[in-house]
Design a protein around this motif. Structure first.
Motif, PDB file in Angstrom:
ATOM      1  N   ASN A  21      38.151  -9.984  52.932  1.00  0.00           N
ATOM      2  CA  ASN A  21      36.913  -9.647  52.974  1.00  0.00           C
ATOM      3  C   ASN A  21      36.442  -9.660  54.340  1.00  0.00           C
ATOM      4  OD1 ASN A  21      36.810  -9.080  50.158  1.00  0.00           O
ATOM      5  ND2 ASN A  21      36.096 -11.143  49.801  1.00  0.00           N
ATOM      6  N   ASP A  22      36.911  -9.739  55.373  1.00  0.00           N
ATOM      7  CA  ASP A  22      36.453  -9.748  56.916  1.00  0.00           C
ATOM      8  C   ASP A  22      36.250  -8.235  57.131  1.00  0.00           C
ATOM      9  OD1 ASP A  22      36.021 -10.460  59.581  1.00  0.00           O
ATOM     10  OD2 ASP A  22      38.038 -10.794  60.008  1.00  0.00           O
ATOM     11  N   TRP A  23      35.095  -7.749  56.834  1.00  0.00           N
ATOM     12  CA  TRP A  23      35.092  -6.491  56.868  1.00  0.00           C
ATOM     13  C   TRP A  23      34.739  -6.142  58.413  1.00  0.00           C
ATOM     14  CZ3 TRP A  23      37.268  -5.504  52.900  1.00  0.00           C
ATOM     15  CH2 TRP A  23      36.916  -6.290  51.591  1.00  0.00           C
ATOM     16  N   ASN A  24      35.796  -5.679  59.081  1.00  0.00           N
ATOM     17  CA  ASN A  24      35.490  -5.480  60.635  1.00  0.00           C
ATOM     18  C   ASN A  24      36.633  -4.368  60.955  1.00  0.00           C
ATOM     19  OD1 ASN A  24      34.272  -5.310  63.241  1.00  0.00           O
ATOM     20  ND2 ASN A  24      35.674  -7.165  63.677  1.00  0.00           N
ATOM     21  N   MET A  25      36.964  -3.463  59.887  1.00  0.00           N
ATOM     22  CA  MET A  25      37.996  -2.533  60.000  1.00  0.00           C
ATOM     23  C   MET A  25      37.539  -1.398  61.021  1.00  0.00           C
ATOM     24  SD  MET A  25      39.458  -2.265  56.421  1.00  0.00           S
ATOM     25  CE  MET A  25      41.217  -2.365  56.757  1.00  0.00           C
ATOM     26  N   PRO A 106      32.788   3.648  56.743  1.00  0.00           N
ATOM     27  CA  PRO A 106      32.544   3.355  58.248  1.00  0.00           C
ATOM     28  C   PRO A 106      31.359   2.325  58.410  1.00  0.00           C
ATOM     29  CG  PRO A 106      32.100   5.561  57.939  1.00  0.00           C
ATOM     30  CD  PRO A 106      32.699   5.073  56.716  1.00  0.00           C
ATOM     31  N   LYS A 107      30.396   2.483  57.666  1.00  0.00           N
ATOM     32  CA  LYS A 107      29.267   1.710  57.855  1.00  0.00           C
ATOM     33  C   LYS A 107      29.525   0.452  57.317  1.00  0.00           C
ATOM     34  CE  LYS A 107      25.462   5.158  57.554  1.00  0.00           C
ATOM     35  NZ  LYS A 107      24.471   5.567  56.652  1.00  0.00           N
ATOM     36  N   GLU A 108      29.995   0.172  56.329  1.00  0.00           N
ATOM     37  CA  GLU A 108      30.568  -1.200  55.755  1.00  0.00           C
ATOM     38  C   GLU A 108      31.767  -1.751  56.533  1.00  0.00           C
ATOM     39  OE1 GLU A 108      30.259   1.328  53.778  1.00  0.00           O
ATOM     40  OE2 GLU A 108      28.177   0.916  52.897  1.00  0.00           O
ATOM     41  N   LYS A 109      32.427  -0.992  57.242  1.00  0.00           N
ATOM     42  CA  LYS A 109      33.734  -1.285  57.909  1.00  0.00           C
ATOM     43  C   LYS A 109      34.721  -1.732  56.921  1.00  0.00           C
ATOM     44  CE  LYS A 109      32.259  -2.058  62.625  1.00  0.00           C
ATOM     45  NZ  LYS A 109      32.330  -3.008  63.579  1.00  0.00           N
ATOM     46  N   ASP A 110      34.590  -1.225  55.666  1.00  0.00           N
ATOM     47  CA  ASP A 110      35.327  -1.395  54.501  1.00  0.00           C
ATOM     48  C   ASP A 110      36.190  -0.166  54.074  1.00  0.00           C
ATOM     49  OD1 ASP A 110      36.905  -2.627  52.333  1.00  0.00           O
ATOM     50  OD2 ASP A 110      35.097  -2.620  51.078  1.00  0.00           O
TER      51      ASP A 110
END
Length: 175
Positions: A21-25, A106-110
């Protein structure tokens, strides 16, 4: 600390991991999730209701699933998730992998891939042991009941996985 593998656009492991859950993709990076549809011979499906304490979509209906852990293959992940959430060991049941799909957020980086499985077997109330932190209820639902929940907007992923609820047998599912 739970780690997930990072995949590229071709669904290949990159050799890197991320913390759960470290949403920084970044664009072109993905993690892998799995979903397991469980069907009985009477045509009913096991669905679970998400715990009301869940941060995302509390109280919604769904099929068992979750993220693959770092180093875990897709089938092992779905078997683990089903066992954790329902108490069912489906490893000897008919069925297997059906299809996959990809989501880019892309907005959520998930960004993620989802591998969808279906398993068929005989099970009843006595066999179900819910993971209370994940689920608060279950039901053996008909396709029409699942479609009704989807129509109410309270069934997760339905439009992405609806073909997994097909009436045909799973004899042709990949193992």
């Amino acid at each position: 600390m739970e780690l997930w593998d990072v995949y590229n656009q071709k669904k290949e492991r990159t050799g890197r991991t991320m913390v759960r859950n470290d949403w920084n993709m970044q664009p072109g990076e993905y993690h892998l999730s799995v979903l397991g549809v469980l069907r009985r011979s009477d045509g009913k499906f096991l669905i679970t209701k998400r715990a009301g304490t869940k941060e995302w979509a509390p109280g919604w209906w769904e099929v068992s699933g979750g993220a693959a852990l770092a180093g875990e293959d897709s089938k092992d992940a779905v078997l683990r998730e089903i066992k954790e959430e329902t108490g069912l060991d489906v490893s000897g049941w008919d069925g297997g992998f059906l299809f996959d799909y990809r989501r880019d957020n892309p907005k959520e980086k998930d960004n993620y891939f989802v591998d969808v499985y279906r398993f068929e077997g005989e099970f009843g109330d006595a066999d179900i042991h819910l993971q209370e932190s994940e689920t608060e209820a279950y039901m053996f639902a008909t396709l029409e009941q699942i479609q009704a929940f989807a129509g109410q907007g309270v069934f997760l992923h339905y439009h992405s996985i609806q073909k997994a609820f097909g009436k045909e047998s799973c004899a042709d599912c990949a193992t």
